[in-house]
Design a protein around this motif. Structure first.
Motif, PDB file in Angstrom:
ATOM      1  N   ALA B  40      -5.662   8.607  -1.125  1.00  0.00           N
ATOM      2  CA  ALA B  40      -4.609   8.507  -0.075  1.00  0.00           C
ATOM      3  C   ALA B  40      -4.497   7.032   0.084  1.00  0.00           C
ATOM      4  O   ALA B  40      -3.418   6.395   0.419  1.00  0.00           O
ATOM      5  N   SER B  41      -5.555   6.059   0.020  1.00  0.00           N
ATOM      6  CA  SER B  41      -5.594   4.651   0.254  1.00  0.00           C
ATOM      7  C   SER B  41      -4.545   4.272  -0.727  1.00  0.00           C
ATOM      8  O   SER B  41      -3.865   3.109  -0.529  1.00  0.00           O
ATOM      9  N   VAL B  42      -4.472   4.593  -2.202  1.00  0.00           N
ATOM     10  CA  VAL B  42      -3.601   4.074  -3.157  1.00  0.00           C
ATOM     11  C   VAL B  42      -2.362   4.099  -2.665  1.00  0.00           C
ATOM     12  O   VAL B  42      -1.494   3.296  -2.577  1.00  0.00           O
ATOM     13  N   GLY B  43      -1.978   5.428  -2.156  1.00  0.00           N
ATOM     14  CA  GLY B  43      -0.621   5.874  -1.839  1.00  0.00           C
ATOM     15  C   GLY B  43      -0.297   4.937  -0.543  1.00  0.00           C
ATOM     16  O   GLY B  43       0.938   4.411  -0.729  1.00  0.00           O
ATOM     17  N   LEU B  44      -1.129   4.882   0.311  1.00  0.00           N
ATOM     18  CA  LEU B  44      -0.696   4.050   1.564  1.00  0.00           C
ATOM     19  C   LEU B  44      -0.769   2.525   1.208  1.00  0.00           C
ATOM     20  O   LEU B  44       0.370   1.985   1.813  1.00  0.00           O
ATOM     21  N   GLY B  45      -1.363   2.213   0.263  1.00  0.00           N
ATOM     22  CA  GLY B  45      -1.387   0.718   0.065  1.00  0.00           C
ATOM     23  C   GLY B  45      -0.151   0.255  -0.712  1.00  0.00           C
ATOM     24  O   GLY B  45       0.675  -0.642  -0.361  1.00  0.00           O
ATOM     25  N   MET B  46       0.173   1.171  -1.580  1.00  0.00           N
ATOM     26  CA  MET B  46       1.661   0.761  -2.247  1.00  0.00           C
ATOM     27  C   MET B  46       2.734   0.888  -1.287  1.00  0.00           C
ATOM     28  O   MET B  46       3.688   0.102  -1.292  1.00  0.00           O
ATOM     29  N   ALA B  47       2.571   2.068  -0.155  1.00  0.00           N
ATOM     30  CA  ALA B  47       3.931   2.149   0.880  1.00  0.00           C
ATOM     31  C   ALA B  47       3.829   0.722   1.486  1.00  0.00           C
ATOM     32  O   ALA B  47       4.774   0.280   1.990  1.00  0.00           O
ATOM     33  N   VAL B  48       2.811   0.123   2.063  1.00  0.00           N
ATOM     34  CA  VAL B  48       2.750  -0.875   2.806  1.00  0.00           C
ATOM     35  C   VAL B  48       3.269  -1.848   2.040  1.00  0.00           C
ATOM     36  O   VAL B  48       3.906  -2.944   2.693  1.00  0.00           O
ATOM     37  N   ASP B 100      10.291  14.660  -5.851  1.00  0.00           N
ATOM     38  CA  ASP B 100       8.914  15.008  -5.121  1.00  0.00           C
ATOM     39  C   ASP B 100       7.641  14.388  -5.529  1.00  0.00           C
ATOM     40  O   ASP B 100       6.743  14.358  -4.598  1.00  0.00           O
ATOM     41  N   GLY B 101       7.732  14.012  -6.647  1.00  0.00           N
ATOM     42  CA  GLY B 101       6.279  13.239  -7.109  1.00  0.00           C
ATOM     43  C   GLY B 101       5.915  11.920  -6.412  1.00  0.00           C
ATOM     44  O   GLY B 101       4.638  11.835  -5.586  1.00  0.00           O
ATOM     45  N   LEU B 102       6.901  11.273  -6.088  1.00  0.00           N
ATOM     46  CA  LEU B 102       6.688   9.781  -5.152  1.00  0.00           C
ATOM     47  C   LEU B 102       6.805  10.331  -3.840  1.00  0.00           C
ATOM     48  O   LEU B 102       5.922   9.689  -3.280  1.00  0.00           O
ATOM     49  N   TYR B 103       7.385  11.232  -3.333  1.00  0.00           N
ATOM     50  CA  TYR B 103       7.132  11.712  -1.940  1.00  0.00           C
ATOM     51  C   TYR B 103       5.891  12.214  -1.644  1.00  0.00           C
ATOM     52  O   TYR B 103       5.064  11.854  -0.613  1.00  0.00           O
ATOM     53  N   ALA B 104       5.220  12.820  -2.769  1.00  0.00           N
ATOM     54  CA  ALA B 104       3.807  13.320  -2.583  1.00  0.00           C
ATOM     55  C   ALA B 104       2.825  12.243  -2.603  1.00  0.00           C
ATOM     56  O   ALA B 104       1.901  12.304  -1.650  1.00  0.00           O
ATOM     57  N   ALA B 105       3.104  11.340  -3.488  1.00  0.00           N
ATOM     58  CA  ALA B 105       2.195  10.037  -3.677  1.00  0.00           C
ATOM     59  C   ALA B 105       2.219   8.913  -2.444  1.00  0.00           C
ATOM     60  O   ALA B 105       1.500   8.453  -2.108  1.00  0.00           O
ATOM     61  N   LEU B 106       3.569   8.946  -2.090  1.00  0.00           N
ATOM     62  CA  LEU B 106       3.874   7.669  -1.100  1.00  0.00           C
ATOM     63  C   LEU B 106       4.651   8.005  -0.082  1.00  0.00           C
ATOM     64  O   LEU B 106       4.230   7.457   1.173  1.00  0.00           O
ATOM     65  N   GLY B 107       5.622   9.071   0.056  1.00  0.00           N
ATOM     66  CA  GLY B 107       6.380   9.008   1.178  1.00  0.00           C
ATOM     67  C   GLY B 107       5.790   9.669   2.307  1.00  0.00           C
ATOM     68  O   GLY B 107       6.186   9.443   3.500  1.00  0.00           O
ATOM     69  N   ILE B 108       4.774  10.591   1.996  1.00  0.00           N
ATOM     70  CA  ILE B 108       4.277  11.114   3.112  1.00  0.00           C
ATOM     71  C   ILE B 108       3.481  10.146   3.899  1.00  0.00           C
ATOM     72  O   ILE B 108       3.246  10.322   5.207  1.00  0.00           O
ATOM     73  N   PHE B 109       3.279   8.905   3.539  1.00  0.00           N
ATOM     74  CA  PHE B 109       2.352   8.135   4.615  1.00  0.00           C
ATOM     75  C   PHE B 109       3.243   7.131   5.199  1.00  0.00           C
ATOM     76  O   PHE B 109       3.074   6.433   5.983  1.00  0.00           O
ATOM     77  N   LEU B 110       4.800   7.220   4.849  1.00  0.00           N
ATOM     78  CA  LEU B 110       5.765   6.166   5.351  1.00  0.00           C
ATOM     79  C   LEU B 110       5.753   6.234   7.092  1.00  0.00           C
ATOM     80  O   LEU B 110       5.977   5.449   7.739  1.00  0.00           O
ATOM     81  N   PRO B 111       5.663   7.557   7.646  1.00  0.00           N
ATOM     82  CA  PRO B 111       5.746   7.630   9.067  1.00  0.00           C
ATOM     83  C   PRO B 111       4.458   6.912   9.624  1.00  0.00           C
ATOM     84  O   PRO B 111       4.686   6.074  10.502  1.00  0.00           O
ATOM     85  N   LEU B 112       3.594   6.854   8.915  1.00  0.00           N
ATOM     86  CA  LEU B 112       2.191   6.144   9.546  1.00  0.00           C
ATOM     87  C   LEU B 112       2.685   4.490   9.581  1.00  0.00           C
ATOM     88  O   LEU B 112       1.900   4.018  10.411  1.00  0.00           O
ATOM     89  N   ILE B 113       3.396   4.252   8.754  1.00  0.00           N
ATOM     90  CA  ILE B 113       3.556   2.755   8.608  1.00  0.00           C
ATOM     91  C   ILE B 113       4.553   2.264   9.591  1.00  0.00           C
ATOM     92  O   ILE B 113       4.406   1.153   9.922  1.00  0.00           O
ATOM     93  N   THR B 114       5.518   2.975  10.114  1.00  0.00           N
ATOM     94  CA  THR B 114       6.258   2.381  11.229  1.00  0.00           C
ATOM     95  C   THR B 114       5.742   1.761  12.182  1.00  0.00           C
ATOM     96  O   THR B 114       6.097   0.869  12.913  1.00  0.00           O
ATOM     97  N   VAL B 115       4.437   2.316  12.825  1.00  0.00           N
ATOM     98  CA  VAL B 115       3.696   1.744  13.648  1.00  0.00           C
ATOM     99  C   VAL B 115       2.537   0.838  13.255  1.00  0.00           C
ATOM    100  O   VAL B 115       1.732   0.741  13.990  1.00  0.00           O
ATOM    101  N   ASN B 116       2.556   0.660  12.239  1.00  0.00           N
ATOM    102  CA  ASN B 116       1.549  -0.161  11.500  1.00  0.00           C
ATOM    103  C   ASN B 116       1.679  -1.716  11.860  1.00  0.00           C
ATOM    104  O   ASN B 116       2.730  -2.317  11.638  1.00  0.00           O
ATOM    105  N   CYS B 117       0.778  -2.197  12.819  1.00  0.00           N
ATOM    106  CA  CYS B 117       0.968  -3.594  13.309  1.00  0.00           C
ATOM    107  C   CYS B 117       1.030  -4.642  12.436  1.00  0.00           C
ATOM    108  O   CYS B 117       1.568  -5.848  12.498  1.00  0.00           O
TER     109      CYS B 117
END
Lengths: 368, 197
Positions: B40-48, B100-117
């Motif tokens: 999950a850290s890899v996915g979130l890191g890429m998204a950020v 689908d693959g990209l969503y599972a790996a990365l997209g799912i973390f996007l809502p978390l990022i909106t509020v990432n300071c």
């Protein structure tokens, strides 16, 4: 001064409006999946729903209720559904709740899984019987200092078809402790033959969202929304000797099973061990005595773990596991039905297995 | 100062010496909750990283062409947040639709990022430090990669910690914060190489 105020408001609003417009357009184009078909249990039902929404919600809108305790936030892991065809890959938010077998079978968490194409799913038949019911509180009664009996009279639909031992979900409306409606599961303690009523036994848990609501806020005449029935904890169709063990409000499903046995004229040998701390924690003793007389071969064995010194208690004492170990003979060919806290159930399962009762004959309903 | 290498200097500084997480302690909440899992850290890191690089550029344009001409710099906080939120939403929708693959790996973390300071922080630093468009892009990219690096390192350390005996009171967020502090000290070792700010 005024001009700059107007300009600043206009700029911020125009940025917001532009972005909002972008979202609306995106919602109507990118996120619009049109209508999709859900095939349930190989043609048993064929539903047409709007694409892009979570499966749990899509099914709920069509009157099929999948059990869920957290209301679709992916934090309880109850709303599992097997997707036979279509659906894409499992999301990381589902993985913590799925074991290897389930992942192989393509079981998904229906609150996380969005329907974006035609899919086929498989759900247990009894979920078709699950409905939402509007009810009215008919009676509230204190069973002990911390357990309340709640009798709900069904209003719409007016009747429920359940099996003894099953549970329903109780909707707690928005109030002091919760800012959204939440659901909590409770076993039905009334007999299935009484199809116009649902009776629950609810123990007060300090700061529990539902239990506090029931104990402190609920009044007779109030409206309550429930849905159900759920669960596969019910009496098997055999003549085997039956050993029931319960503690606290674990009384509820066992009581329903006993009443059902009475209704159906089932005469299998039954022993019911009920564990409590002190005499103040015991309840429904008269009802159990009555059942002992009416059922052909039934014994109720209450046991206290902390009886008062010099009190009037003449029954069994000690931990419920010790009492069960004393009563149940080695090699008894019995089925066992357990309901109570996880700790109590795990301990009792150990005792029963040590007595030679096979694990697959031990059925239980754990509070969690 | 403004040599051809300046954007690259800012980029490396944002990754190492001025790491947004370790030097400014921004973006802690998702860092603390997600670092437990390596994947999950890899996915979130890429998204950020992706969101930071793009939103910094977007916000630079909005700031330079819209806010500055009208003298509305003080509105940057709210405008930046709206732009970030809308962009993240849009990207999530697109990813969900396309792959689908990209969503599972990365997209799912996007809502978390909106509020990432850390994301908002990067856009605000860009304004304070008066970066040009090119430099802003490298700054956003570098900050994202720096955050990625920090969460990846933490996830790796936490994997090891699973087998360690940690005092009861320090379990979870406690030990993670202590380690983050030590990591920050280690990153200070890079400080001699280059500095921005």
């Amino acid at each position: 001064m005024i001009a700059s105020l107007v300009v600043s408001v206009a700029i911020v609003s125009s940025v917001a409006v532009f972005l909002a417009l972008l979202m609306v357009i995106a919602d109507a184009t990118i996120a619009n999946y049109g209508d999709v078909q859900i095939d349930v249990n190989e043609g048993t039902k064929d539903l047409t729903v709007k694409g892009g929404q979570p499966l749990l919600k899509a099914l709920g809108d069509q009157g099929i209720f999948i059990p869920s305790a957290c209301g679709g936030r992916g934090s309880c892991g109850l709303c599992k559904v097997q997707v036979v065809k279509g659906g894409g890959q499992v999301l990381p938010t589902e993985l913590p709740w799925l074991n290897e077998q389930e992942q192989q079978d393509n079981v998904r968490l229906s609150c996380q899984f969005k329907v974006k194409e035609d899919i086929s799913i498989k759900i247990p038949e009894e979920l078709f019987l699950v409905k939402q019911y509007v009810t009215k509180v008919e009676r509230l009664r204190d069973l002990t200092y911390d357990i309340k009996e709640v009798t709900l009279a069904l209003v719409d639909p007016p009747e429920i078809k359940s099996k003894a031992g099953q549970y329903i979900q109780f909707q707690v409306p928005e109030y002091e402790l919760t800012d959204e409606a939440v659901y909590r599961a409770y076993s039905i303690s009334s007999a299935p033959s009484d199809s116009r009523r649902v009776e629950l036994e609810i123990r007060l848990v300090p700061n529990g969202i539902c239990t506090t609501y029931v104990h402190k806020y609920l009044k007779e005449g109030d409206e309550v929304i429930i849905n159900g029935p759920y669960g596969d904890f019910f009496l098997s169709d055999t003549d085997a000797e039956t050993i029931c063990i319960a503690g606290g409000s674990g009384m509820a499903p066992i009581k329903a099973i006993l009443l059902d046995m009475l209704d159906k004229g089932i005469s299998r040998k039954t022993r019911y061990f009920f564990g409590a701390r002190t005499e103040a924690d015991l309840f429904l003793l008269d009802e159990m005595k009555e059942l002992e007389q009416k059922l052909p071969d039934f014994t109720f064995i209450p046991a206290l773990s902390n009886p008062e010194e010099g009190g009037s208690w003449k029954g069994e004492t000690g931990l419920i596991t010790d009492v069960v170990a004393r009563y149940v003979d080695e090699g008894t060919a019995a089925e066992s039905y357990l309901c109570g806290s996880p700790g109590m159930i795990d301990a009792c399962i150990k005792v029963l297995i040590s007595k030679g009762i096979p694990e697959e004959k031990i059925f239980y309903d754990k509070f969690s | 100062m403004e040599s051809n290498w300046y954007p690259l200097a800012v980029f490396f500084a944002a990754v190492f010496t001025n790491n947004i997480l370790l030097a400014n302690y921004l973006g802690m909440c998702s860092f603390l909750s997600i670092a437990k899992e390596l994947k999950a850290s890899v996915g979130l890191g890429m998204a950020v990283t992706f969101v930071m690089a793009v939103t910094t550029v977007l916000n630079w344009m909005v700031y330079t062409y819209l806010l500055v001409p009208f003298g509305l710099e003080y509105l940057r906080f709210i405008v930046f947040i709206i732009v970030i939120a809308a962009f993240v939403q849009l990207v999530e929708m697109i990813i969900e639709r396309v792959s689908d693959g990209l969503y599972a790996a990365l997209g799912i973390f996007l809502p978390l990022i909106t509020v990432n300071c850390a994301i908002l922080g990067t856009s605000l630093f860009m304004v304070i430090r008066d970066y040009s468009l090119i430099v802003s892009f490298f700054f956003g990219l570098g900050s994202g990669l720096g955050w990625f690096l920090a969460i990846l390192a933490m996830a790796g350390i936490l994997q090891k910690l699973k087998k360690a005996r940690i005092p009861k009171g320090l379990e979870g967020a406690g030990i993670t914060l202590v380690i983050t502090g030590i990591m920050a000290l280690a990153f200070m070792g890079f400080a001699g190489i280059l500095m921005i700010g």
